[in-house]
Write a protein that holds these residues in place. Structure first.
Motif, short mmCIF file in Angstrom:
data_model
loop_
_atom_site.label_atom_id
_atom_site.label_comp_id
_atom_site.label_asym_id
_atom_site.label_seq_id
_atom_site.Cartn_x
_atom_site.Cartn_y
_atom_site.Cartn_z
N PRO A 117 0.84 -1.21 0.00
CA PRO A 117 0.00 0.00 0.00
C PRO A 117 0.86 1.25 0.00
CG PRO A 117 -0.81 -1.59 1.60
CD PRO A 117 0.50 -2.12 1.11
N PRO A 118 0.41 2.32 -0.63
CA PRO A 118 1.25 3.51 -0.81
C PRO A 118 1.59 4.25 0.48
CG PRO A 118 -0.98 3.91 -1.59
CD PRO A 118 -0.89 2.46 -1.32
N ASP A 119 0.89 3.93 1.58
CA ASP A 119 1.22 4.58 2.85
C ASP A 119 2.18 3.75 3.69
OD1 ASP A 119 -0.61 2.57 3.32
OD2 ASP A 119 -1.79 3.70 4.79
N THR A 120 2.65 2.63 3.17
CA THR A 120 3.66 1.84 3.86
C THR A 120 4.99 2.59 3.84
OG1 THR A 120 2.58 -0.22 3.17
CG2 THR A 120 4.87 -0.37 3.93
N HIS A 121 5.61 2.72 4.99
CA HIS A 121 6.90 3.38 5.08
C HIS A 121 8.03 2.36 4.97
CE1 HIS A 121 4.57 6.82 6.29
NE2 HIS A 121 5.64 7.55 6.56
N VAL A 122 9.20 2.84 4.55
CA VAL A 122 10.37 1.98 4.46
C VAL A 122 11.54 2.66 5.16
CG1 VAL A 122 9.69 0.85 2.32
CG2 VAL A 122 11.00 2.97 2.20
N VAL A 123 12.49 1.86 5.60
CA VAL A 123 13.74 2.37 6.15
C VAL A 123 14.83 1.38 5.76
CG1 VAL A 123 13.50 1.19 8.39
CG2 VAL A 123 14.88 3.29 8.21
N ILE A 124 16.01 1.89 5.45
CA ILE A 124 17.11 1.03 5.02
C ILE A 124 17.89 0.57 6.24
CG2 ILE A 124 19.14 0.81 3.55
CD1 ILE A 124 18.11 3.12 1.88
N GLY A 125 18.04 -0.74 6.36
CA GLY A 125 18.80 -1.33 7.46
C GLY A 125 20.08 -1.97 6.96
N ILE A 126 20.90 -1.21 6.27
CA ILE A 126 22.15 -1.70 5.68
C ILE A 126 23.28 -0.79 6.14
CG2 ILE A 126 23.39 -2.05 3.50
CD1 ILE A 126 20.64 -2.63 2.22
N GLY A 127 24.34 -1.38 6.68
CA GLY A 127 25.41 -0.60 7.27
C GLY A 127 26.36 0.03 6.27
N ASP A 128 26.65 -0.66 5.18
CA ASP A 128 27.61 -0.16 4.20
C ASP A 128 27.01 1.05 3.48
OD1 ASP A 128 28.98 0.23 1.67
OD2 ASP A 128 29.94 -1.70 1.99
N PRO A 129 27.65 2.23 3.57
CA PRO A 129 27.03 3.43 2.99
C PRO A 129 26.88 3.39 1.48
CG PRO A 129 29.25 3.92 3.76
CD PRO A 129 28.92 2.55 4.24
N ARG A 130 27.81 2.72 0.78
CA ARG A 130 27.70 2.69 -0.67
C ARG A 130 26.59 1.77 -1.13
NH1 ARG A 130 34.21 2.59 -1.33
NH2 ARG A 130 34.24 3.31 0.81
N VAL A 131 26.44 0.64 -0.42
CA VAL A 131 25.30 -0.23 -0.72
C VAL A 131 24.00 0.48 -0.37
CG1 VAL A 131 24.20 -2.43 -0.18
CG2 VAL A 131 26.70 -2.30 -0.39
N ARG A 132 23.99 1.19 0.75
CA ARG A 132 22.80 1.92 1.15
C ARG A 132 22.43 2.98 0.12
NH1 ARG A 132 24.29 2.93 6.05
NH2 ARG A 132 24.63 5.18 6.01
N ARG A 133 23.44 3.62 -0.46
CA ARG A 133 23.17 4.62 -1.50
C ARG A 133 22.51 3.97 -2.72
NH1 ARG A 133 28.20 8.13 -3.41
NH2 ARG A 133 28.97 6.04 -3.86
N ALA A 134 23.00 2.82 -3.13
CA ALA A 134 22.41 2.13 -4.28
C ALA A 134 20.97 1.72 -3.98
CB ALA A 134 23.25 0.91 -4.66
N VAL A 135 20.74 1.22 -2.79
CA VAL A 135 19.39 0.83 -2.40
C VAL A 135 18.49 2.06 -2.33
CG1 VAL A 135 18.00 -0.09 -0.50
CG2 VAL A 135 20.08 -1.28 -1.23
N GLY A 136 19.02 3.17 -1.82
CA GLY A 136 18.23 4.40 -1.74
C GLY A 136 17.75 4.87 -3.10
N ALA A 137 18.60 4.72 -4.11
CA ALA A 137 18.20 5.10 -5.47
C ALA A 137 17.04 4.22 -5.96
CB ALA A 137 19.39 4.98 -6.41
N ARG A 138 17.08 2.94 -5.59
CA ARG A 138 15.97 2.06 -5.96
C ARG A 138 14.69 2.44 -5.22
NH1 ARG A 138 17.50 -4.18 -5.78
NH2 ARG A 138 15.32 -4.27 -6.50
#
Length: 212
Positions: free
Chosen positions: A67-88
């Motif tokens: 559902p469009p009101d579901t929130h997400v948060v990234i639980g990944i420690g590596d900042p470069r991997v987190r950046r790639a996931v953030g773009a997705r």
């Protein structure tokens, strides 16, 4: 009223983020942990997630079905991997949660972007600017007038002194220290236990005391 929250990444860092969610909820739940998503979860991590009584939903593409009101948060420690996931994540269009553990301290005139996660014991003093998806791990300190760009990770017990500038996706290792007024370029890595006494160029790895 609670809001569904999905954690991206079911490794150790993601499961620690779940701990923050539960601490934030306290006696007045705000978030309902709806599950983890992870494209390549280790079998052992799936078993650990199951023991935490939160479902594994599947890969990141599973977010398209929520559902469009579901929130997400990234639980990944590596900042470069987190950046790639953030773009997705930007492509899925879901709102992004910000989590500050009740045992963290965020001082006056501190601005932070979506996806900011402050673990227990993190201390941010005053007049600090923090970007999107920045993670401050357990018992770190960030001094006055500092700026942390998007996707920075500061690992446990590290200290960022006042008036420092950390570029995008910088990783500050456990127990490292960055002295006052210094700049660390984007995607640089500060090794565990290092003491940074001069500016660090983008993309390099420094370690030791003094850091080289």
């Amino acid at each position: 009223m609670t809001t569904d929250l999905v954690i991206v990444g079911c490794g150790g860092h993601g499961r620690e983020v779940l701990g923050i969610v539960r601490a934030v909820n306290g006696d007045a739940p705000r978030w309902r942990p709806a599950g983890f998503v992870d494209d390549r979860p280790a079998e052992e991590n799936l078993k650990r997630v199951q023991r935490l009584d939160v479902p594994y939903l599947g890969g990141l593409d599973r977010l398209r079905d929520l559902p469009p009101d579901t929130h997400v948060v990234i639980g990944i420690g590596d900042p470069r991997v987190r950046r790639a996931v953030g773009a997705r994540l930007d492509g899925y269009g879901l709102p992004v949660a910000t989590l500050v553990h009740p045992a963290a301290t965020v001082g006056p005139d501190v601005a932070y972007g979506e996806g900011f996660v402050a673990f227990a014991g993190a201390r941010v003093t005053t007049n600090v600017t923090i970007g999107r998806h920045v993670h401050l791990n357990q018992n770190v300190t960030v001094g006055h007038d500092s700026t942390l760009a998007d996707y920075v990770s500061v690992n446990p017990l590290a200290a960022v002194s006042g008036d420092c500038r950390l570029g995008e996706a910088v990783l500050v290792g456990t127990t490292a220290a960055i002295l006052q007024g210094l700049t660390v370029g984007a995607a640089a890595t500060i090794g565990a236990g290092a003491c940074v006494v001069r500016d660090v160029p983008a993309g390099v790895v420094v370690k030791g005391v003094p850091a080289r």
